[in-house]
Design a protein around this motif. Structure first.
Motif, PDB file in Angstrom:
ATOM      1  N   UNK A 174     -51.255 119.006  -0.067  1.00  0.00           N
ATOM      2  CA  UNK A 174     -51.051 119.109  -1.383  1.00  0.00           C
ATOM      3  C   UNK A 174     -50.720 118.151  -2.003  1.00  0.00           C
ATOM      4  N   UNK A 175     -49.662 117.078  -1.248  1.00  0.00           N
ATOM      5  CA  UNK A 175     -48.708 116.228  -2.118  1.00  0.00           C
ATOM      6  C   UNK A 175     -49.348 114.819  -2.398  1.00  0.00           C
ATOM      7  N   UNK A 176     -50.028 114.240  -1.489  1.00  0.00           N
ATOM      8  CA  UNK A 176     -51.125 113.236  -1.060  1.00  0.00           C
ATOM      9  C   UNK A 176     -51.820 113.168  -2.338  1.00  0.00           C
ATOM     10  N   UNK A 177     -52.914 114.769  -2.877  1.00  0.00           N
ATOM     11  CA  UNK A 177     -54.298 114.554  -3.483  1.00  0.00           C
ATOM     12  C   UNK A 177     -53.141 114.385  -5.179  1.00  0.00           C
ATOM     13  N   UNK A 178     -52.081 114.652  -5.172  1.00  0.00           N
ATOM     14  CA  UNK A 178     -51.097 114.516  -6.482  1.00  0.00           C
ATOM     15  C   UNK A 178     -51.443 112.872  -6.707  1.00  0.00           C
ATOM     16  N   UNK A 179     -51.533 111.793  -5.942  1.00  0.00           N
ATOM     17  CA  UNK A 179     -51.213 110.674  -5.835  1.00  0.00           C
ATOM     18  C   UNK A 179     -52.198 110.052  -6.181  1.00  0.00           C
ATOM     19  N   UNK A 180     -53.698 109.983  -5.471  1.00  0.00           N
ATOM     20  CA  UNK A 180     -54.974 109.561  -5.533  1.00  0.00           C
ATOM     21  C   UNK A 180     -56.130 109.541  -7.029  1.00  0.00           C
ATOM     22  N   UNK A 181     -56.653 108.563  -6.388  1.00  0.00           N
ATOM     23  CA  UNK A 181     -57.340 108.848  -7.713  1.00  0.00           C
ATOM     24  C   UNK A 181     -58.688 109.247  -7.309  1.00  0.00           C
TER      25      UNK A 181
END
Length: 209
Positions: free
Chosen positions: A134-141
């Motif tokens: 859940x966390x990593x995709x929030x900071x990925x383009x």
């Protein structure tokens, strides 16, 4: 990855990792009993497990756990049982002098035993899989290559998390001299054991959300 996105991730991980939990409690407890140098094996165990959980999350297991109540519950209760077991064992441990523990590098106090304990504690929480997913995709383009972005986030996570583990271990080691009495060590064992049992019980109340 834009600098402001990375800085936001660093700030998020700084506070998330700083929050006391089973991993940090174990690092501090081992720091008290074994010193920072020997607690490095505990930290290696913790980080190895977190690395595997991260890989599993990237591979899609985090998404599977988020949709499968049965699988999530099986892993959750298995982890809870281990934390409660570790808590009871710690609670009942005799108040062995710190100096003796630091000199005893065999059996349950040996490097691989410390590594194994760290590995199992970190693996005991299935929420970590969903956390990474859940966390990593929030900071990925999504329009940029995923591999380099994941590498940056993973490396940043490992640096921040391991730094906090060493901080907790160092704090524990500094307290060792003051705690080096039977009565105080017994209180440490009771506090740590109770905290692990509490973490295990709390783990059973977690939901996939």
């Amino acid at each position: 990855m834009p600098l402001h996105t990375w800085l936001l991730f660093v700030t998020t991980m700084f506070f998330v990792s700083a929050t006391p939990g089973p991993n940090m409690l174990l690092a501090m407890t081992h720091g008290i009993h074994y010193g920072v140098r020997r607690t490095l094996m505990t930290c290696f165990g913790l980080m190895s497990a977190l690395g595997l959980l991260m890989l599993a999350s990237v591979a899609g297991l985090g998404a599977v756990l988020a949709t499968s109540e049965v699988l999530f519950s099986v892993i959750k209760y298995a982890g809870a049982v281990y934390l409660v077991y570790l808590g009871v064992k710690t609670w009942r441990s005799p108040p062995q002098p710190v100096a003796e523990l630091r000199e005893d590098a065999t059996g349950q106090h040996g490097p691989w035993a410390l590594y194994r304990r760290g590995f199992l504690v970190a693996m005991s929480n299935p929420k970590a899989l969903i956390f990474f997913a859940a966390l990593f995709p929030q900071f990925m383009d999504a329009h940029q290559p995923q591999g380099p972005q994941l590498a940056i986030l993973a490396l940043t996570f490992f640096v921040v998390e391991s730094s906090w583990q060493l901080t907790y271990a160092s704090c524990g080691a500094r307290l060792a001299g003051w705690l080096n009495s039977a009565r105080r060590l017994r209180l440490v064992n009771r506090f740590s054991g109770g905290a692990f049992v509490g973490a295990g019980v709390l783990l059973t109340s977690l939901s996939r959300q």
